[in-house]
Scaffold this motif. Structure first.
Motif, PDB file in Angstrom:
ATOM      1  N   GLU A 424     -17.879   9.883   5.676  1.00 40.52           N
ATOM      2  CA  GLU A 424     -17.538   8.674   6.430  1.00 40.52           C
ATOM      3  C   GLU A 424     -18.755   7.791   6.694  1.00 40.52           C
ATOM      4  OE1 GLU A 424     -14.615   7.578   6.899  1.00 40.52           O
ATOM      5  OE2 GLU A 424     -13.671   9.374   6.067  1.00 40.52           O
ATOM      6  N   ILE A 425     -19.911   8.407   6.887  1.00 34.82           N
ATOM      7  CA  ILE A 425     -21.140   7.621   7.061  1.00 34.82           C
ATOM      8  C   ILE A 425     -21.442   6.845   5.783  1.00 34.82           C
ATOM      9  CG2 ILE A 425     -23.646   7.808   7.289  1.00 34.82           C
ATOM     10  CD1 ILE A 425     -22.265   7.966   9.931  1.00 34.82           C
ATOM     11  N   ASN A 426     -21.238   7.485   4.640  1.00 34.79           N
ATOM     12  CA  ASN A 426     -21.450   6.806   3.359  1.00 34.79           C
ATOM     13  C   ASN A 426     -20.442   5.690   3.142  1.00 34.79           C
ATOM     14  OD1 ASN A 426     -23.711   7.880   1.689  1.00 34.79           O
ATOM     15  ND2 ASN A 426     -22.716   9.829   2.077  1.00 34.79           N
ATOM     16  N   ARG A 427     -19.169   5.953   3.464  1.00 28.46           N
ATOM     17  CA  ARG A 427     -18.144   4.926   3.298  1.00 28.46           C
ATOM     18  C   ARG A 427     -18.415   3.722   4.173  1.00 28.46           C
ATOM     19  NH1 ARG A 427     -13.383   9.317   3.450  1.00 28.46           N
ATOM     20  NH2 ARG A 427     -13.309   9.825   1.230  1.00 28.46           N
ATOM     21  N   ALA A 428     -18.983   3.944   5.336  1.00 27.54           N
ATOM     22  CA  ALA A 428     -19.300   2.850   6.257  1.00 27.54           C
ATOM     23  C   ALA A 428     -20.583   2.122   5.866  1.00 27.54           C
ATOM     24  CB  ALA A 428     -19.419   3.382   7.684  1.00 27.54           C
ATOM     25  N   GLY A 429     -21.294   2.626   4.855  1.00 26.99           N
ATOM     26  CA  GLY A 429     -22.544   1.999   4.417  1.00 26.99           C
ATOM     27  C   GLY A 429     -23.690   2.171   5.381  1.00 26.99           C
ATOM     28  N   LEU A 430     -23.652   3.239   6.196  1.00 32.49           N
ATOM     29  CA  LEU A 430     -24.669   3.431   7.234  1.00 32.49           C
ATOM     30  C   LEU A 430     -25.652   4.557   6.923  1.00 32.49           C
ATOM     31  CD1 LEU A 430     -22.508   3.063  10.482  1.00 32.49           C
ATOM     32  CD2 LEU A 430     -24.053   1.380   9.456  1.00 32.49           C
ATOM     33  N   TYR A 431     -25.485   5.221   5.787  1.00 37.22           N
ATOM     34  CA  TYR A 431     -26.312   6.393   5.513  1.00 37.22           C
ATOM     35  C   TYR A 431     -27.800   6.068   5.576  1.00 37.22           C
ATOM     36  CZ  TYR A 431     -28.162  10.585   3.265  1.00 37.22           C
ATOM     37  OH  TYR A 431     -28.880  11.732   2.996  1.00 37.22           O
ATOM     38  N   HIS A 432     -28.219   4.980   4.964  1.00 39.64           N
ATOM     39  CA  HIS A 432     -29.640   4.644   4.907  1.00 39.64           C
ATOM     40  C   HIS A 432     -30.127   3.914   6.162  1.00 39.64           C
ATOM     41  CE1 HIS A 432     -29.709   6.150   0.902  1.00 39.64           C
ATOM     42  NE2 HIS A 432     -28.899   5.216   0.434  1.00 39.64           N
ATOM     43  N   ASP A 433     -29.203   3.562   7.050  1.00 39.23           N
ATOM     44  CA  ASP A 433     -29.591   2.926   8.309  1.00 39.23           C
ATOM     45  C   ASP A 433     -29.892   3.952   9.397  1.00 39.23           C
ATOM     46  OD1 ASP A 433     -29.211   0.422   7.178  1.00 39.23           O
ATOM     47  OD2 ASP A 433     -27.126   0.300   7.824  1.00 39.23           O
ATOM     48  N   LEU A 434     -29.492   5.193   9.172  1.00 38.56           N
ATOM     49  CA  LEU A 434     -29.663   6.249  10.163  1.00 38.56           C
ATOM     50  C   LEU A 434     -30.736   7.224   9.705  1.00 38.56           C
ATOM     51  CD1 LEU A 434     -25.894   6.985  10.878  1.00 38.56           C
ATOM     52  CD2 LEU A 434     -27.469   5.667  12.321  1.00 38.56           C
ATOM     53  N   TRP A 435     -31.542   7.682  10.650  1.00 38.54           N
ATOM     54  CA  TRP A 435     -32.538   8.699  10.325  1.00 38.54           C
ATOM     55  C   TRP A 435     -31.836  10.006   9.983  1.00 38.54           C
ATOM     56  CZ3 TRP A 435     -37.615   9.011   9.295  1.00 38.54           C
ATOM     57  CH2 TRP A 435     -38.232  10.260   9.380  1.00 38.54           C
TER      58      TRP A 435
END
Length: 515
Positions: A424-435
């Motif tokens: 879900e983090i990947n689908r939301a496009g947030l993977y690289h925004d989070l440590w």
């Protein structure tokens, strides 16, 4: 280089990182380091870190007073400034009012140390003591509403002090001040680059290893993968990578890792299935320190037995980083007395868990690097972005994301929940925004209701944090609908879970991992 003398601050390494951002090498040493030793090192400058003590306390850490006579520029930060003042004849007293958090810096002398630092800029304060009298030869550079002496200088001797913390991101003019000290006062040159590090690391690896064989503990993360590429470039077929499947990896990762290295990177990896050994090693263990140490000992035990099968190895390579070392308080041990300067927060499996009778010699080329520096090195030597940007994953794996005893049932539950989080983090496009974004399993059960029936199942904690280097971190303000989606999927798809909670604790006071 610039030397940082550590007076017990957990953020001395952050000062080092800020200096390295100016492309100047920095290194942290104990505050007990003698003036004679510093003279032999011949640094361009010295920084005294902050610390938890008061300079007038009995047993407070003091530096060698001969340091002031070396002719080397010194910058004292917070406690470091107060110690400078006290040792050079000034006065330090407990303040009527402490100063913590943001403060507006009123600049009295905008030259030298404070060149290009804007008046009224925000600096981060954290002190209960203040300088009351300046030593001979010193003058005031800046003040705040609560602190008459916020920055001071003896320009002739190139001695400077600041009551605030320029190294933290909250200090808006902090990096400009650090650059002034590094470049204009210490006359350093920007030679600490990724290319320079790679060249030096390869040279040192070859000199240390010679014609001997090296065994690398490969986990698939950016640290060990960068190390694999670096070692392979330095010593080629003398390197043997071994992936030990300890049973604490995330879902489908062991298979993906071995295939990736063999088919794309053409680096041979020996796969070892040791799941039963590791789970048995932590059976019944609930103390997190003991858990880490047992996992560390088991790693070494497996390495030793498997290395005999593969042939003799003289060296064990590890992807130990600076944050691993500082949190294990390893660099804060005085080399002469063996005493610790800072309090140990937790052991890391590749630092605190190593036995004293280790048969291998260690080679740790990344030991002085921060995570962002490792990523730069990885990119420069051809590591794919999918690994370079991989979120940190602890060596003990899911074993320290299950609080209390680790069991096969709990591992399976956490693997399924963790996979949903990552998807879900990947689908939301947030993977690289989070440590980091991961799930934690608590060893308790709570009452729930599903299909009009009472349930008694585990809770899952979601831990999403934002950070620059892992030394400090803030909980991530992700969209509520994302949390809702993750929660709904976990309670519906993961058997044994009926509750999902979100951790909103920063580091400090918490740590990123729960154990």
């Amino acid at each position: 280089m610039i030397v940082i003398l550590d007076f017990g601050s957990q953020y001395s390494e952050l000062i080092a990182r800020r200096i390295r951002e100016t492309q100047v090498y920095s290194e942290v040493l104990s505050y007990r380091t003698s003036a004679e030793h510093l003279k032999q090192l011949n640094p361009k400058g010295i920084i005294f870190s902050g610390g938890p003590s008061s300079v007038y306390d009995q047993g407070a850490p003091h530096s060698d007073p001969e340091i002031w006579n070396l002719g080397i520029p010194v910058l004292g930060v917070c406690y470091g400034m107060q110690l400078m003042v006290q040792q050079l004849g000034g006065g330090v007293e407990k303040s009527d009012r402490g100063e913590y958090g943001k403060a507006s810096l009123e600049i009295d002398d905008p030259t030298d140390l404070l060149t290009n630092v804007e008046d009224h800029t925000t600096m981060w304060m954290s002190h209960g003591d203040s300088v009351t009298d300046l030593p001979p030869g010193f003058e005031l550079l800046a003040h705040t509403a609560n602190t008459p002496c916020a920055a001071i200088a003896d320009h002739d001797r190139k001695l400077y002090g600041v009551q605030f913390h320029p190294e933290v991101v909250h200090s808006q003019g902090g990096q400009a001040l650090i650059r002034n000290f590094v470049y204009h006062i210490c006359n350093c040159e920007p030679t600490w680059t990724t290319a320079a590090f790679v060249e030096e690391a390869i040279r040192e690896i070859r000199a240390r290893v010679g014609d001997k064989r090296v065994l690398l503990a490969l986990s698939g993360g950016v640290d060990s993968s960068t190390l694999a590429f670096l070692l392979h470039r330095a010593i080629g077929d003398q390197l043997t990578c071994m992936f030990i499947d300890q049973g604490f990896m995330r879902k489908l990762e062991p298979e993906r890792l071995v295939k990736l290295f063999a088919e794309q990177f053409h680096i041979s990896v020996e796969y070892v299935n040791a799941r039963d050994r590791f789970i048995n090693s932590v059976k019944g263990i609930t103390d997190p320190e003991e858990k880490r140490k047992r996992i560390g000992h088991e790693f070494i035990s497996v390495f030793e037995s498997e290395s005999k099968r593969l042939g003799p190895f003289d060296y064990l390579a590890q992807g130990t980083l600076y944050p691993d070392v500082i949190e294990s308080a390893d660099t804060n041990v005085d080399p002469q007395t063996g005493e610790r300067v800072a309090v140990k927060i937790k052991s890391h499996h590749n630092v605190g868990g190593l036995p004293k009778d280790l048969r291998f010699k260690l080679v740790e080329p990344l030991r002085k690097l921060f995570k962002d520096e490792v990523r730069k090195v990885g990119r420069s030597i051809g590591l794919p972005e999918e690994i370079v940007n991989r979120q940190p994953f602890p060596g003990p794996g899911l074993a320290i994301r299950i609080l209390g005893e680790v069991t096969s049932e709990r591992l399976n539950i956490l693997r399924d929940a963790d996979l949903i989080v990552r998807q879900e983090i990947n689908r939301a496009g947030l993977y690289h925004d989070l440590w980091q974004a991961f799930a934690v399993l608590l060893p308790i059960r709570s009452v729930g209701v599903m299909g009009d029936q009472r349930t008694y199942a585990y809770p899952i904690v979601l831990r999403f944090v934002a950070s620059e280097d892992g030394m400090t971190a803030d909980w991530a303000r992700v969209p509520y609908d994302l949390l809702e989606t993750i929660s709904n999927r976990i309670v519906n798809e993961v058997r044994g879970v009926n509750r999902v909670v979100y951790d909103i604790t920063s580091k400090p006071p918490g740590t990123i991992e729960w154990e």
